[in-house]
Design a protein around this motif. Structure first.
Motif, PDB file in Angstrom:
ATOM      1  N   LEU A  35       0.840  -1.521  -0.276  1.00 47.49           N
ATOM      2  CA  LEU A  35       0.621  -0.138   0.383  1.00 47.49           C
ATOM      3  C   LEU A  35       0.666   1.512   0.024  1.00 47.49           C
ATOM      4  CD1 LEU A  35      -2.975  -1.102   2.480  1.00 47.49           C
ATOM      5  CD2 LEU A  35      -3.210  -0.972   0.533  1.00 47.49           C
ATOM      6  N   PRO A  36       0.431   2.652  -0.564  1.00 45.80           N
ATOM      7  CA  PRO A  36       1.375   3.841  -1.114  1.00 45.80           C
ATOM      8  C   PRO A  36       0.814   4.302   0.356  1.00 45.80           C
ATOM      9  CG  PRO A  36      -0.656   3.277  -1.951  1.00 45.80           C
ATOM     10  CD  PRO A  36      -0.885   2.495  -1.764  1.00 45.80           C
ATOM     11  N   ASP A  37       1.332   5.022   1.006  1.00 48.63           N
ATOM     12  CA  ASP A  37       1.616   5.968   1.872  1.00 48.63           C
ATOM     13  C   ASP A  37       0.865   6.715   2.052  1.00 48.63           C
ATOM     14  OD1 ASP A  37       4.721   5.197   2.686  1.00 48.63           O
ATOM     15  OD2 ASP A  37       5.160   6.695   1.999  1.00 48.63           O
ATOM     16  N   THR A  38      -0.036   7.373   1.843  1.00 46.08           N
ATOM     17  CA  THR A  38      -1.649   8.604   1.317  1.00 46.08           C
ATOM     18  C   THR A  38      -1.978   7.309  -0.138  1.00 46.08           C
ATOM     19  OG1 THR A  38      -0.713   9.482  -0.187  1.00 46.08           O
ATOM     20  CG2 THR A  38      -0.205   9.989   2.029  1.00 46.08           C
ATOM     21  N   ILE A  39      -3.736   6.965   1.176  1.00 51.34           N
ATOM     22  CA  ILE A  39      -4.421   6.347   0.378  1.00 51.34           C
ATOM     23  C   ILE A  39      -6.003   7.164   0.015  1.00 51.34           C
ATOM     24  CG2 ILE A  39      -3.753   3.775   0.775  1.00 51.34           C
ATOM     25  CD1 ILE A  39      -5.805   3.849   2.877  1.00 51.34           C
ATOM     26  N   ALA A  40      -6.554   6.979  -1.138  1.00 46.62           N
ATOM     27  CA  ALA A  40      -7.556   7.556  -0.765  1.00 46.62           C
ATOM     28  C   ALA A  40      -8.760   7.043  -0.114  1.00 46.62           C
ATOM     29  CB  ALA A  40      -8.171   7.134  -2.587  1.00 46.62           C
ATOM     30  N   THR A  41     -10.138   8.201   0.569  1.00 43.70           N
ATOM     31  CA  THR A  41     -10.379   7.713   1.273  1.00 43.70           C
ATOM     32  C   THR A  41     -11.501   8.645   1.548  1.00 43.70           C
ATOM     33  OG1 THR A  41      -9.580   9.533   3.321  1.00 43.70           O
ATOM     34  CG2 THR A  41      -9.108   7.062   3.389  1.00 43.70           C
ATOM     35  N   HIS A  42     -11.722   9.472   0.380  1.00 40.67           N
ATOM     36  CA  HIS A  42     -13.130   9.848  -0.081  1.00 40.67           C
ATOM     37  C   HIS A  42     -13.341   9.591  -1.635  1.00 40.67           C
ATOM     38  CE1 HIS A  42     -15.904  13.437  -0.025  1.00 40.67           C
ATOM     39  NE2 HIS A  42     -16.550  12.551   0.725  1.00 40.67           N
ATOM     40  N   PHE A  43     -14.946   9.790  -2.326  1.00 41.84           N
ATOM     41  CA  PHE A  43     -14.986   9.415  -3.416  1.00 41.84           C
ATOM     42  C   PHE A  43     -16.043  10.033  -3.617  1.00 41.84           C
ATOM     43  CE2 PHE A  43     -12.272   5.614  -2.123  1.00 41.84           C
ATOM     44  CZ  PHE A  43     -11.129   5.863  -3.653  1.00 41.84           C
ATOM     45  N   ASN A  44     -16.071  11.467  -5.154  1.00 38.79           N
ATOM     46  CA  ASN A  44     -17.258  12.142  -5.204  1.00 38.79           C
ATOM     47  C   ASN A  44     -18.368  11.093  -6.086  1.00 38.79           C
ATOM     48  OD1 ASN A  44     -16.177  11.577  -8.299  1.00 38.79           O
ATOM     49  ND2 ASN A  44     -15.929  13.531  -8.109  1.00 38.79           N
ATOM     50  N   PHE A  45     -19.492  11.785  -6.689  1.00 41.30           N
ATOM     51  CA  PHE A  45     -20.422  11.000  -6.730  1.00 41.30           C
ATOM     52  C   PHE A  45     -20.180  10.038  -8.059  1.00 41.30           C
ATOM     53  CE2 PHE A  45     -23.392  13.212  -3.887  1.00 41.30           C
ATOM     54  CZ  PHE A  45     -23.938  12.573  -3.143  1.00 41.30           C
ATOM     55  N   GLN A  46     -19.027  10.326  -8.744  1.00 39.99           N
ATOM     56  CA  GLN A  46     -18.902  10.034 -10.362  1.00 39.99           C
ATOM     57  C   GLN A  46     -17.667   9.116  -9.905  1.00 39.99           C
ATOM     58  OE1 GLN A  46     -18.498  13.576  -9.447  1.00 39.99           O
ATOM     59  NE2 GLN A  46     -20.352  13.226 -11.204  1.00 39.99           N
ATOM     60  N   LEU A 109     -11.087   0.997  -1.279  1.00 40.31           N
ATOM     61  CA  LEU A 109     -10.074   1.444  -0.248  1.00 40.31           C
ATOM     62  C   LEU A 109      -8.762   1.035  -0.843  1.00 40.31           C
ATOM     63  CD1 LEU A 109     -10.743   2.908   2.834  1.00 40.31           C
ATOM     64  CD2 LEU A 109     -11.052   4.303   0.534  1.00 40.31           C
ATOM     65  N   TYR A 110      -8.705  -0.814  -0.853  1.00 35.75           N
ATOM     66  CA  TYR A 110      -7.745  -1.449  -0.958  1.00 35.75           C
ATOM     67  C   TYR A 110      -7.547  -1.319  -2.539  1.00 35.75           C
ATOM     68  CZ  TYR A 110      -7.471  -2.245   3.808  1.00 35.75           C
ATOM     69  OH  TYR A 110      -7.276  -1.514   5.472  1.00 35.75           O
ATOM     70  N   SER A 111      -8.782  -1.600  -3.095  1.00 34.43           N
ATOM     71  CA  SER A 111      -8.573  -1.500  -4.978  1.00 34.43           C
ATOM     72  C   SER A 111      -7.729  -0.566  -4.652  1.00 34.43           C
ATOM     73  CB  SER A 111      -9.874  -1.814  -5.397  1.00 34.43           C
ATOM     74  OG  SER A 111      -9.556  -3.621  -4.665  1.00 34.43           O
ATOM     75  N   PHE A 112      -8.869   0.605  -4.972  1.00 32.09           N
ATOM     76  CA  PHE A 112      -7.853   1.555  -5.187  1.00 32.09           C
ATOM     77  C   PHE A 112      -6.263   1.999  -5.145  1.00 32.09           C
ATOM     78  CE2 PHE A 112      -7.306   6.301  -6.021  1.00 32.09           C
ATOM     79  CZ  PHE A 112      -8.366   6.934  -7.086  1.00 32.09           C
ATOM     80  N   GLY A 115      -4.141   0.059  -7.645  1.00 30.42           N
ATOM     81  CA  GLY A 115      -4.008   0.344  -8.526  1.00 30.42           C
ATOM     82  C   GLY A 115      -4.986  -0.341  -9.873  1.00 30.42           C
ATOM     83  N   LEU A 116      -5.921  -0.792  -9.156  1.00 34.42           N
ATOM     84  CA  LEU A 116      -7.083  -1.086  -9.531  1.00 34.42           C
ATOM     85  C   LEU A 116      -8.337  -0.857 -10.162  1.00 34.42           C
ATOM     86  CD1 LEU A 116      -7.282  -5.077  -7.158  1.00 34.42           C
ATOM     87  CD2 LEU A 116      -5.754  -4.859  -9.633  1.00 34.42           C
ATOM     88  N   SER A 117      -9.068  -0.994 -11.087  1.00 33.20           N
ATOM     89  CA  SER A 117     -10.370  -0.434 -11.666  1.00 33.20           C
ATOM     90  C   SER A 117     -11.700  -0.450 -10.821  1.00 33.20           C
ATOM     91  CB  SER A 117     -10.436  -0.190 -13.021  1.00 33.20           C
ATOM     92  OG  SER A 117     -11.372   0.423 -13.288  1.00 33.20           O
ATOM     93  N   VAL A 118     -11.879   0.687  -9.858  1.00 40.78           N
ATOM     94  CA  VAL A 118     -12.874   0.193  -9.312  1.00 40.78           C
ATOM     95  C   VAL A 118     -13.682   1.291  -9.048  1.00 40.78           C
ATOM     96  CG1 VAL A 118     -13.491  -0.012  -7.031  1.00 40.78           C
ATOM     97  CG2 VAL A 118     -12.256  -1.485  -7.504  1.00 40.78           C
TER      98      VAL A 118
END
Length: 217
Positions: A35-46, A109-112, A115-118
């Motif tokens: 896992l990278p040091d920072t991960i995405a934890t919020h996503f917009n409606f798109q 979160l982990y998939s994103f 680098g997986l397309s989710v």
């Protein structure tokens, strides 16, 4: 039923669902080096990532928050003196909502992060759609209580109003769930919000109008 009797009867289920809720932390530990040091934890409606947190927060803090939410909801239900009126199936569902959300959220979160397309928006529409359909089938079976359902002053004081309101709410939620499942193809935010709001607002308004008519008579 005493406030803590529900907990005694479901002690094993509470322990198991709590472990499932924090399972993503264990998975995060296994994936830690990838896992990278920072991960995405919020996503917009798109479904596009627009909020980032540290790896430690995503792996440990989020499951802990989900566990606290899970325990809070269960203890609120356990403290309800009318908890038996909720019914075994709705209570069983309530034990599993947060654990399932925790698993789905961590998978996104982990998939994103790997680098997986989710598309988070599509997954959320599908999850909410299924949840609303299940709730829609259970709502008409729920009797008056203080912790689950449309707990309005007039529904709590009139069992007939409560029953009519929850039968209508069941249909509305099931219909909204179908809309969200279809909307997963486009993940349109307005459709998602509109369906969720309408599924709650329509039975509330109809319930209040029924209360007014009854009071005038």
């Amino acid at each position: 039923m005493k406030p803590n009797s529900l907990l005694k009867q479901n002690r094993g289920k509470l322990l198991f669902t709590s472990l499932v809720t924090v399972l993503p932390a264990l998975v995060g530990l296994l994936l830690w080096d990838r896992l990278p040091d920072t991960i995405a934890t919020h996503f917009n409606f798109q479904g596009i990532a627009d909020g980032w947190s540290s790896k430690g927060f995503g792996v440990f803090a989020l499951p802990a928050i989900m566990l606290a939410t899970h325990l809070f909801c269960i203890f609120i239900i356990a403290a309800d003196p009318k908890a038996p009126n909720i019914g075994a199936k709705p209570i069983g569902l309530l034990f599993w909502i947060v654990p399932v959300v925790s698993l789905v959220l961590s998978t996104i979160l982990y998939s994103f992060a790997l680098g997986l397309s989710v598309n988070a928006s599509i997954v959320c529409n599908l999850l909410l759609g299924v949840l609303l359909i299940v709730l829609g089938n259970l709502m008409p079976k729920v009797k008056q209580n203080y912790s689950f359902g449309l707990k309005l002053p007039w529904t709590l004081h009139d069992s007939e109003n409560w029953n009519r309101t929850h039968r209508l709410a069941g249909w509305c939620m099931a219909a909204a769930g179908v809309v969200l499942l279809v909307n997963a193809l486009w993940a349109n935010a307005f459709i998602t919000l509109g369906a969720i709001i309408a599924s709650t607002l329509i039975p509330i308004v109809c319930s209040y109008l029924d209360y007014i008519r009854k009071r005038e008579k």
